[in-house]
Each structure stands twice: as C-alpha cells, then as structure tokens.
Design an enzyme around this catalytic site. Structure first.
Site, short mmCIF file in Angstrom:
data_model
loop_
_atom_site.label_atom_id
_atom_site.label_comp_id
_atom_site.label_asym_id
_atom_site.label_seq_id
_atom_site.Cartn_x
_atom_site.Cartn_y
_atom_site.Cartn_z
N LYS A 1 0.84 -1.20 0.00
CA LYS A 1 0.00 0.00 0.00
C LYS A 1 0.88 1.26 0.00
CE LYS A 1 -0.28 -0.79 4.94
NZ LYS A 1 -0.79 -1.77 5.88
N ARG B 1 -10.64 -1.28 14.49
CA ARG B 1 -10.26 -0.46 13.36
C ARG B 1 -11.03 -0.95 12.14
NH1 ARG B 1 -4.09 0.05 11.11
NH2 ARG B 1 -4.74 -1.90 10.15
N TYR C 1 17.71 28.59 11.29
CA TYR C 1 16.58 29.39 11.79
C TYR C 1 16.50 29.31 13.30
CZ TYR C 1 14.46 29.99 7.15
OH TYR C 1 14.20 30.34 5.86
N MET D 1 13.31 24.04 4.86
CA MET D 1 12.50 23.37 3.84
C MET D 1 13.36 22.57 2.86
SD MET D 1 9.81 25.05 1.13
CE MET D 1 8.77 25.78 2.38
#
Ligand code: PLP
Length: 370
Positions: free
Chosen positions: A38, A135, A261, A309
């Site tokens: 998956k 579930r 940062y 990022m």
C-alpha cells in the site's frame, strides 16, 4: 528528478528487496507469503516494487485503496490483489473490471458485495475479523449476525479469513496471545462453511512470533523494505533504501556561531559546518534538527540547527576536509545511519520515514541478482 539536477539521491535496491521476500517466505513456509504494498509500496515506487516482488515469486498483494489496486493491476495482470479498505461506495464495477478482491470489513461491506454478487457473482473476497484493534473487521456481534444469515455469502467465495495484530513488534506483549485466542474463538462461531477457510494473520512482525501465527498466508510489508520487524533486536533484513544528500557549501567558523533558523545551535570551538541539500519538503522531518546524525565515509556527524524546507546543516568538523567539499554526498538514511535509527530520532516508525520520502529526489533502482 534528473540525476545532476537533484539535491539528494535515493537508491532503492530491488535485489535486496527480493532477498527479503525470500527470507520471509522461507520463514513462514509452508504458509504462502503475500506482500503489503500500500501507499506506493511504502513510498518506494509500486511500478518497480510490484514487478520485482512478482519476479521473486510473490503472487498475492495487499493495497489499501481501490485506486492503488487499479494501478497495480496494470503492472501485474496475473496477481491476486486485495483491497484492505474494503468497499467504497459505488465502486463494485471497478473491482470486477480490474479483478480486485475486497477485504470485507463489516456487515455493511458484506451486504454491499452480496447485493452486487447476486447479479454478477460468484465473486471473491477476504473476510476480516476484528480481534483487538477496533479499526476494521467484524466484531463478535457482527459475526453472530452473519452466522444467523449465512445466505448473505451465497454468491461470495471467501478465500481467506484474516485479522491483524496490534502489538506484534513486541514479542512478549500479552496482546499477541489474546488476539490469537480471539481469532480461534471467532472462527468457531463463523457460519459453518467458513470454519475451515484458510486464515491470514501475520504482518512482518507476526512472522517472527513463530509458526502459531503463520496459518495459511502471511502479509509482510515493512520488513520487505528493510525495516526491523522486532523492536530492540538486531535487524535480520537487508537494507533496501539509501538516501544521500549533496553538500552545497562548507563554512569554517569560530566558536559561538549561530546555525540555522532560530539560532537554536551555536558552534562550540572552531567548527566546519556543511550545508546539505535536503529538507523537510523532501520528507526529512523538521524534528530531526539538533537530533539526527548523518555520515560521511562511515563517520557519524550531527545535524545541527533546525531543518529548513530544502536544507540541513551538519557539523563535519571531524571529517577530513577532502571528504566534505561542495558536491560530495552525505549519507542521510542507510549505511552507517540505519533507517530504524532515523525513525527513532524523528520520534516515529520506519513506516512513516519511508512513506514521507519526497518527490524531488533522483531515484535510482538497483537490481542486483538474487
Ligand atoms: C500494512 C498492513 C500489513 C503489513 O504490515 P507490516 O507491519 O508493514 O508488515 C499487513 N496487514 C494489514 C491489514 C496491514 O494494514
């Protein structure tokens, strides 16, 4: 992304993947070994992983969603494909057209598949029993309701009864035995024609709990991809994923230099800081800042300052200068930096590290012969 234009290179070793499949298959034999692929084969690319597993002998695959099943069917015309989500509304024709077998997770699923099977059947499916996760799967009351209305299954061929372990990665967790006992009890109250239907119970970790847990078919995922199936024990699987980031710049600085940062790190003594081209937009989690380690030629080096990022900063003071020039690579996952260690540093599990791997990498697939 093209090799020269990418900031980091992700290498996926399909030969190691196939070896892992064979190891799990041999361990679970005589049970059949399926594969859980998956989420784009745990982020590693279903287009390559699906056919590689098929080449290793795997004939049965689990995916989460019907959309994933349609993609996999186009790659593997002869495989059995099971949809863990069960049925989604108004999808029956698509399941049939692509020969996708739902895992029936509730009486609702059963009624929907039965209504369709009445005109288009007989149809195949798996039946999921909820032995302790709350579930997916039938609870005891639903099993009793089904046993009282066995005609619901008149046009449905249940190939396997299955359940899923919640704590298999901790071998001595009492939940494992409890779920096993509940599975046996649930089988005994199923409609008569399902009491001897083949059973599937074990994920990767479940395979290592021993033969009591193997039944007729196992469905490993993470161990195929090199994740450690046992918490806190040596990893028996071969490494499949290797991620390397390119050095963009190297700075020689004095002590007390702020890095990144928020200036959350300051150098202690004169230091060499390498800037590496990977960041949280690539799935290198922000929480790894000031926590994780990378490696250059097997020398471990700390990630210092926050993860940006597109960029991390690494203290490479102890690495010979010639090994950390701009353009050189730093190991981020794999080699001296095991996947499981990265997951621990990120307060998560290897599954999340893999499925988060970003789309900006240059992806290279190796297929060393098995
Ligand atoms: C994902 C999944 C698996 C595979 O689990 P791993 O821990 O990755 O081996 C097996 N069964 C079900 C129902 C799953 O959702």
């Amino acid at each position: 992304m093209e090799r020269k234009l990418a900031g980091a290179h992700l290498t996926i070793n399909l030969g190691a993947l196939k070896e892992n499949y064979c190891l799990l298959r041999d361990k679970a034999a005589p049970a059949e070994c399926a594969a859980s692929v998956k989420a784009n084969a745990y982020g590693l690319g279903i287009e390559k992983v699906g056919p590689a597993l098929y080449a290793a002998g795997c004939r049965r695959f689990f995916v989460a969603l019907p959309g994933e099943g349609v993609t996999l069917r186009a790659l593997l015309p002869d495989a059995k494909i099971h949809i863990l989500a069960g049925l989604l509304p108004d999808t029956e024709e698509i399941y049939l057209a692509h020969r996708l077998d739902p895992v029936l997770n509730s009486l609702h699923d059963i009624r929907q598949w039965a209504a369709f099977a009445k005109t288009r059947g007989p149809l195949h499916a798996l039946l999921h029993l909820d032995t302790g996760m709350t579930r997916l799967g039938l609870l005891e009351a639903e099993i009793r309701e089904l046993a009282a209305a066995p005609e619901l299954l008149n046009n449905i061929e249940i190939d396997f009864v299955m359940s899923h372990l919640s704590c298999a990665d901790v071998a001595d967790d009492p939940m494992n035995r409890e779920q096993l006992e509940k599975l046996e009890f649930f089988r005994s109250i199923l409609p008569k024609k399902l009491r001897n239907t083949p059973v599937s119970f074990a994920n990767s970790a479940g395979i290592f709990l021993g033969p009591d847990y193997h039944f007729d078919m196992v469905r490993p995922g993470i161990a195929l991809f090199g994740g450690n199936p046992h918490a806190g024990a040596p990893n028996p699987m071969r490494e499949v994923v290797h991620l390397r980031g390119r050095i963009l710049r190297v700075a020689d600085v004095d002590s007390e230099f702020p890095v990144g940062y928020g200036a959350t790190f300051r150098t202690e003594g004169s230091s060499r800081i390498a800037t590496v081209s990977v960041g949280y937009a690539d799935g290198y989690f922000r929480v790894l800042g000031n926590k994780a380690e990378c490696a250059i030629n097997n020398i471990k080096v700390p990630v210092v300052g926050r993860v940006s990022m597109d960029i991390i900063t690494v203290d490479v003071s102890k690495v010979p200068a010639g090994d950390c020039a701009p353009g050189a690579f730093v190991d981020l996952i794999g080699g001296a930096v095991p996947l499981d260690e990265v997951a621990v540093h990120a307060d998560t599990i290897p599954y999340e590290v893999l499925t988060a791997l970003g789309s900006r990498y240059y992806r290279e697939y190796l297929d060393a012969a098995v």
